[in-house]
Write a protein that holds these residues in place. Structure first.
Motif, PDB file in Angstrom:
ATOM      1  N   ALA A   1      30.367  12.126  21.492  1.00 40.39           N
ATOM      2  CA  ALA A   1      30.029  13.394  19.994  1.00 40.39           C
ATOM      3  C   ALA A   1      29.108  12.854  19.505  1.00 40.39           C
ATOM      4  O   ALA A   1      29.057  11.396  19.525  1.00 40.39           O
ATOM      5  CB  ALA A   1      31.430  13.382  18.927  1.00 40.39           C
ATOM      6  N   ALA A   2      27.772  13.325  18.833  1.00 40.52           N
ATOM      7  CA  ALA A   2      26.438  12.306  18.771  1.00 40.52           C
ATOM      8  C   ALA A   2      25.431  13.370  18.173  1.00 40.52           C
ATOM      9  O   ALA A   2      25.417  14.798  18.330  1.00 40.52           O
ATOM     10  CB  ALA A   2      25.842  12.050  20.544  1.00 40.52           C
TER      11      ALA A   2
ATOM     12  N   SER B   1      16.790  21.553  16.686  1.00 43.96           N
ATOM     13  CA  SER B   1      17.255  21.847  18.496  1.00 43.96           C
ATOM     14  C   SER B   1      18.709  22.527  18.330  1.00 43.96           C
ATOM     15  O   SER B   1      18.833  23.216  17.357  1.00 43.96           O
ATOM     16  CB  SER B   1      17.754  19.956  18.575  1.00 43.96           C
ATOM     17  OG  SER B   1      16.801  19.080  18.476  1.00 43.96           O
ATOM     18  N   SER B   2      18.900  22.718  19.506  1.00 43.13           N
ATOM     19  CA  SER B   2      19.901  23.634  19.817  1.00 43.13           C
ATOM     20  C   SER B   2      21.569  23.114  19.337  1.00 43.13           C
ATOM     21  O   SER B   2      22.111  23.956  19.623  1.00 43.13           O
ATOM     22  CB  SER B   2      20.317  23.508  21.611  1.00 43.13           C
ATOM     23  OG  SER B   2      18.904  24.600  22.247  1.00 43.13           O
ATOM     24  N   SER B   3      21.489  21.483  19.643  1.00 45.84           N
ATOM     25  CA  SER B   3      22.575  21.321  19.047  1.00 45.84           C
ATOM     26  C   SER B   3      22.567  19.866  18.119  1.00 45.84           C
ATOM     27  O   SER B   3      21.959  19.406  16.988  1.00 45.84           O
ATOM     28  CB  SER B   3      23.655  20.992  20.076  1.00 45.84           C
ATOM     29  OG  SER B   3      23.401  20.054  20.807  1.00 45.84           O
ATOM     30  N   GLY B   4      22.985  18.630  19.357  1.00 43.71           N
ATOM     31  CA  GLY B   4      22.830  17.363  18.521  1.00 43.71           C
ATOM     32  C   GLY B   4      21.342  16.541  18.628  1.00 43.71           C
ATOM     33  O   GLY B   4      20.993  15.781  17.483  1.00 43.71           O
TER      34      GLY B   4
ATOM     35  N   GLY C   1      26.272  17.973  19.630  1.00 46.05           N
ATOM     36  CA  GLY C   1      25.753  17.628  20.315  1.00 46.05           C
ATOM     37  C   GLY C   1      26.973  16.557  21.386  1.00 46.05           C
ATOM     38  O   GLY C   1      27.892  15.691  21.000  1.00 46.05           O
ATOM     39  N   LEU C   2      27.580  17.437  22.791  1.00 38.73           N
ATOM     40  CA  LEU C   2      28.152  16.876  23.387  1.00 38.73           C
ATOM     41  C   LEU C   2      27.055  16.249  24.455  1.00 38.73           C
ATOM     42  O   LEU C   2      26.692  16.315  24.988  1.00 38.73           O
ATOM     43  CB  LEU C   2      29.324  18.123  23.832  1.00 38.73           C
ATOM     44  CG  LEU C   2      30.284  17.305  25.299  1.00 38.73           C
ATOM     45  CD1 LEU C   2      31.132  16.193  24.546  1.00 38.73           C
ATOM     46  CD2 LEU C   2      31.018  18.312  25.557  1.00 38.73           C
ATOM     47  N   VAL C   3      27.611  14.826  24.210  1.00 39.98           N
ATOM     48  CA  VAL C   3      26.836  13.824  25.878  1.00 39.98           C
ATOM     49  C   VAL C   3      28.319  13.182  26.882  1.00 39.98           C
ATOM     50  O   VAL C   3      28.582  12.679  26.643  1.00 39.98           O
ATOM     51  CB  VAL C   3      25.897  12.748  24.883  1.00 39.98           C
ATOM     52  CG1 VAL C   3      25.604  12.179  26.054  1.00 39.98           C
ATOM     53  CG2 VAL C   3      24.883  13.087  23.830  1.00 39.98           C
TER      54      VAL C   3
ATOM     55  N   ALA D   1      30.751   9.402  18.290  1.00 40.46           N
ATOM     56  CA  ALA D   1      32.058   9.049  18.398  1.00 40.46           C
ATOM     57  C   ALA D   1      32.451   9.629  19.646  1.00 40.46           C
ATOM     58  O   ALA D   1      32.051  10.284  20.552  1.00 40.46           O
ATOM     59  CB  ALA D   1      32.952  10.045  17.484  1.00 40.46           C
ATOM     60  N   GLU D   2      33.080   8.314  20.466  1.00 35.87           N
ATOM     61  CA  GLU D   2      33.562   8.284  21.921  1.00 35.87           C
ATOM     62  C   GLU D   2      34.804   9.155  21.941  1.00 35.87           C
ATOM     63  O   GLU D   2      36.252   9.220  21.370  1.00 35.87           O
ATOM     64  CB  GLU D   2      33.793   7.087  22.530  1.00 35.87           C
ATOM     65  CG  GLU D   2      34.709   6.983  24.217  1.00 35.87           C
ATOM     66  CD  GLU D   2      34.072   5.469  24.959  1.00 35.87           C
ATOM     67  OE1 GLU D   2      33.669   5.729  25.857  1.00 35.87           O
ATOM     68  OE2 GLU D   2      33.838   4.564  23.710  1.00 35.87           O
TER      69      GLU D   2
END
Length: 438
Positions: A70-71, A82-85, A296-298, A317-318
């Protein structure tokens, strides 16, 4: 020779047209508005190269990411645009600072979408934000190869099928190439988008700005925003995604490309170095990172992707792939064909597209009942939360979690003695909901 017998067997990535040594393949729009390869058989020498670079015919193997994060970009201004993160911006900024080139999707002069490149951050900003229309690849693959051969660093961003198409086209790895895709819901028809704009705005030239995901009302309740000029005035059309006709058609899977319903590039199989997306369900796994501004999901898929990220400029966060899959099923599962899709495209050329979308996306009686029950349940939880907390709701995430658990336990526990949706204590016309608690 490439030959498309079934429309679902072509994602429109244009790798075949880009690599053809005789340049005898052109991408032609069909009646639904999607591009498909057309071969000039008089010029074709049957070398077979076009078939070798087709990811639909020979897809890459599926794989799992090396790391899932999670970023959030620490720069709030960038994140809001931005769209997300805001992770794409960080990657692009690094490539540009090293003299590289960034490829992404932008609007052209008619507000259709194409893949283009930029070598400064001003150009990169045109790639920011979601664009829910299938982008034309045009000469992008050839331009990527040219820059790579020149020794410049290249960041290529696109849909999973476009990234897979690029790798097939290049036919060998390049150390100076970084590829980034995103979790794709599906690619809508450029023709439907064009018709929607024609019915909404008199002329495309009057449009000054389009946002598919404006966050004025928050990340979860984003809006479609179209800004245009009319009689020396600047006007804006702002509509919640649930009510905007085009967004409804997209999200209900009625205007997607046939290949999207059986996507060969799902499951991290595009060979991208990094995958970025909205982190749906972040409130469940990381409530402290859910501020409704976009998280963001990375997916870090390769070692190259790992070194490309500047963790000093992010809050992270991982988690694990297994944890996020139920919350983000689009990362591995294709959408289902809408039952009225065929009817939609059969009527498209003969009817007003906005009215057609409204007609075919109107909820059934069963769907309407489900929505009403869902809203009643949400309202009930809010009411019970207020009753338990004396009408006071803390703004802290920790207190919210405690209240959420208390509400759920209360709803499942015999502390509630009775619920009356139409209590007539104050009269039939001014009835109230009554919840009796021990």
């Amino acid at each position: 020779m490439i030959s498309i017998q079934n429309k679902k067997d072509c994602c429109g990535c244009s790798a075949c047209a880009s690599i053809c040594p005789k340049q005898c393949i052109t991408m032609v729009e069909d009646k639904e508005g999607f591009l498909y390869p057309s071969v000039d058989e008089d010029v074709c020498v049957n070398c077979g190269v076009c078939e070798k670079v087709c990811n639909e015919m020979m897809p890459y193997d599926k794989r799992e990411p090396k790391q899932v994060l999670a970023a959030i970009n620490k720069n709030e201004q960038v994140r809001l645009k931005s769209s997300s993160g805001g992770i794409f911006y960080l990657l692009a900024e690094k490539i540009i600072s090293e003299g590289g080139v960034v490829f992404g999707a932008r609007f052209d002069e008619t507000w259709q979408v194409l893949i283009d490149y930029a070598d400064d951050m001003r150009g990169v900003e045109t790639f920011m934000g979601s664009k829910y229309v299938q982008a034309r690849v045009a000469n992008a693959y050839k331009d990527v190869k040219r820059f790579l051969i020149e020794g410049r660093k290249v960041l290529f961003t696109g849909t999973p099928c476009q990234v897979a198409g690029l790798h097939k086209f290049l036919r060998k790895p390049y150390e100076n190439l970084l590829t980034v895709d995103f979790i794709c819901h599906g690619t809508p028809s450029p023709k439907v988008w064009r018709m929607y704009l024609d019915e909404t705005i008199k002329t495309a030239q009057s449009i000054s700005h389009i946002e598919f995901r404006n966050k004025k009302r928050g990340w979860k309740n984003f809006c479609f925003r179209l800004t245009y000029n009319e009689e020396d005035k600047t006007l804006s059309l702002l509509s919640p995604f649930q009510h905007n006709p085009y967004m409804k058609a997209f999200l209900q899977d009625i205007i997607l490309r046939p290949s999207c319903y059986d996507c060969k590039a799902k499951g991290c199989s595009s060979q991208s170095d990094i995958t970025i997306a909205d982190f749906w369900g972040v409130n469940t796994l990381f409530p402290n990172m859910d501020d409704d501004k976009g998280t963001g999901l990375v997916f870090i898929n390769t070692d190259k992707g790992q070194t490309a990220l500047d963790f000093a400029q992010m809050n992270v966060a991982e988690t694990t792939y297994e944890c996020i899959k139920p919350l983000n099923p689009a990362c591995y599962r294709s959408p289902k064909v809408h039952p009225k899709r065929e009817d939609f495209f059969a009527r498209l050329d003969h009817e007003n597209v906005i009215e057609l979308i409204k007609d075919l996306t109107r909820p059934t009686i069963r769907q309407s009942i489900r929505m009403i029950l869902s809203r009643c349940k949400s309202a009930l939880i809010r009411i019970v939360r207020n009753l338990i907390g004396g009408g006071k709701i803390s703004s802290s995430n920790e207190q919210k979690n405690i209240e959420r658990e208390t509400v759920l336990q209360t709803l499942q526990h015999p502390q509630i003695m009775s619920i009356n949706f139409r209590c007539k204590r104050h009269g039939w016309k001014t009835y109230n909901m009554e919840i009796r608690i021990k």
